[in-house]
Design a protein around this motif. Structure first.
Motif, short mmCIF file in Angstrom:
data_model
loop_
_atom_site.label_atom_id
_atom_site.label_comp_id
_atom_site.label_asym_id
_atom_site.label_seq_id
_atom_site.Cartn_x
_atom_site.Cartn_y
_atom_site.Cartn_z
N MET A 24 0.49 -1.46 -0.10
CA MET A 24 -0.24 -0.21 0.08
C MET A 24 0.91 0.94 -0.25
N GLY A 78 -11.66 6.06 -2.84
CA GLY A 78 -13.36 5.85 -4.86
C GLY A 78 -13.41 6.72 -5.74
N LEU A 128 -10.37 8.62 -12.36
CA LEU A 128 -9.41 8.21 -13.36
C LEU A 128 -10.37 7.77 -14.38
#
Ligand code: HEM
Ligand code: FES
Lengths: 246, 205
Positions: free
Chosen positions: B1, B97, B103
């Motif tokens: 991450m 999110g 994106l």
């Protein structure tokens, strides 16, 4: 003070619990939160109702037994204290108080507000010790010079009482603050170096096996920790863990 | 991450530095874009690594969220998260999110037409087309608004994520304050810069 309590009641590990409402009167602001619970339980006993089970021992903030999630916060509406150090003066006459057990999959509820925190013990057993036998042949403390800063940091980490508030308040139910304190209290000191690598690897492994969540550095744990253990211990443990892995 | 996040931060910086040239020089922007768009190392090595990095990051993000939710199967009836931690730090999956939705839009807007231009229709390369394409996209006020809105969430995501990733990889106390300050500056300046570029082209086109 008159208070409206909403308390979690659960018969045993396997049963589904639920909230019960109680009204309680004649609470004084000088009572501790646990004394308020005692008053409630005496009343329940007189009424022939099973008293509310909750953990407590020293009642002076040193043993880490008392838990409780009060009005949405571990150890109630204050920072840096245990529940036994919380006083009723923090509440107003007529307040409603929601009292729940610490909730984490690794802390199953045994009865009412009592949770099983032996997962912490198992993490300790996995490496939270040094194997030098000191009984009967204790060395003079001053024979090993230790930097003041390191000694202080080790001591600060060692003040963790293992109460589990960090897990209870973490949105991920992560035990990283507890584990990192137990790792740091040794890793700052020369005596802790011999087993440093295995210690951090084994304790983290045990922590994961117990099902605690992963730290995302929200910082909630250090705010609620009654001993003010710093989240910097977590970064330090991450460093030690990575070094041991590589 | 943390490593994938830091990698994305490096990419974001590079992306910003190229975009910002479009504000003051059409020519430099076209040259840089032409280089990025046609250099085989960028196209066939760095670009796949970037795509992998993005996918890895958000897939791991969702996985982490699910794993952490499992660590508390029975939720509290009352949980005052705001009393001890910031909203941003508790809602990384939400800000992430929003970025993911952005994106997707961004890909449809720029990347897919670009791939189509170069590798499907195989149109002749015009080294001066990039600036016009960029300006054209920001002619729409709605698009500029969506774009700017998303960058607010990128700023929020970074305000927690950038410093958090240093802690995750074990950078401890000595650099703590420096990292906090650096995170704040980066997370505000870079997204604000992207928003500025978008609004600039919207107003001047
Ligand atoms: C594609 C959509 C994205 C999703 C779903 C997403 C999701 C997440 C999640 C769930 C976390 C972990 C939360 C935490 O550690 O507190 C995270 C961390 C992070 N993200 Fe994202 N993210 C996305 C895009 C991005 C982008 C575009 C960047 C950078 C430009 C970025 C940078 C970071 C950083 C630096 C971290 C911190 C890692 C750590 O604490 O170890 N993310 N992201
Ligand atoms: S009862 Fe010992 S810390 Fe509260």
């Amino acid at each position: 003070m008159k208070l409206y309590l909403k308390i979690w009641r659960q018969t045993n590990v396997d049963s589904n619990g639920s909230f019960q409402n109680y009204e309680i009167d004649e609470i004084t602001p000088d009572m501790s939160f646990l004394e308020m619970m005692d008053v409630l339980n005496e009343k329940l006993i007189l009424e022939g109702v099973d008293p509310v089970a909750f953990d407590h021992d020293c009642r002076e903030g040193i043993c880490g037994s008392c838990s409780l999630f009060i009005n949405g916060r571990a150890h109630g509406p204050d920072t840096g204290i245990t529940t036994c150090q919380l006083h009723m003066r923090k509440f107003q006459d007529g307040d409603s108080i929601v009292i729940e057990p610490f909730r984490a999959s690794s802390f199953p509820v045994i009865k009412d507000l009592v949770v099983d925190r032996t997962s912490f013990d198992r993490i300790q057993h996995a490496g939270g010790y040094i194997s030098i036998n000191t009984s009967g042949n204790t060395q003079d403390a001053n024979t090993i010079p230790i930097r003041k800063e390191d000694a202080d940091n080790a001591f600060d980490a060692a003040t963790c009482i293992g109460c589990g508030a960090c897990v209870a308040t973490c949105k991920n139910a992560s035990a990283m603050l507890f584990v990192s304190a137990k790792v740091s209290q040794f890793s700052y000191l020369p005596q802790g170096q011999v087993e440093a690598k295995d210690r951090v690897l084994n304790m983290v492994k045990q922590m994961d096996e117990e099902g605690f969540g992963n730290c995302t550095n929200t910082g909630a744990c250090e705010v609620e920790c009654p001993k003010g253990i710093s989240i910097k211990n977590i970064a330090r443990m991450n460093k030690e863990f990575l070094k041991a892995k590589l | 991450m943390a490593l994938s996040g830091l990698f994305l931060v490096v990419f974001l910086t590079q992306h910003f530095l190229i975009n910002v040239t479009s504000v003051f020089s059409e020519d430099i922007f076209n040259k840089l874009s032409h280089f990025m768009g046609t250099n085989p190392l960028v196209q066939f090595v760095l670009q796949p690594i970037l795509i992998f990095g993005v996918i890895f990051h958000f897939v791991m993000g969702f996985y982490l969220e699910i794993l952490n939710a499992k660590s508390r199967k029975n939720n509290y009836s009352k949980f005052s998260g705001g009393s001890n931690s910031s909203w941003i730090s508790r809602n990384m999956i939400f800000s992430g999110g929003v970025i993911l939705v952005f994106l997707v839009i961004h890909f449809i807007d720029f990347w897919i037409p670009e791939m189509n231009y170069k590798y499907v229709e195989v149109l002749p390369e015009d080294p001066n087309r990039y600036f016009e394409e960029l300006v054209h996209k920001f002619e729409s006020p709605l698009k500029t608004a969506i774009y700017s809105f998303s960058f607010i969430f990128l700023a929020l995501h970074l305000l927690h994520g950038f410093s958090s990733s240093f802690k995750t990889v074990g950078v401890d106390s000595k650099y703590y304050n420096l990292i906090q300050k650096g995170t704040f500056l980066f997370s505000v300046i870079i997204p604000a810069g992207f928003v500025f570029i978008a609004i600039f082209h919207n107003l001047t086109s």
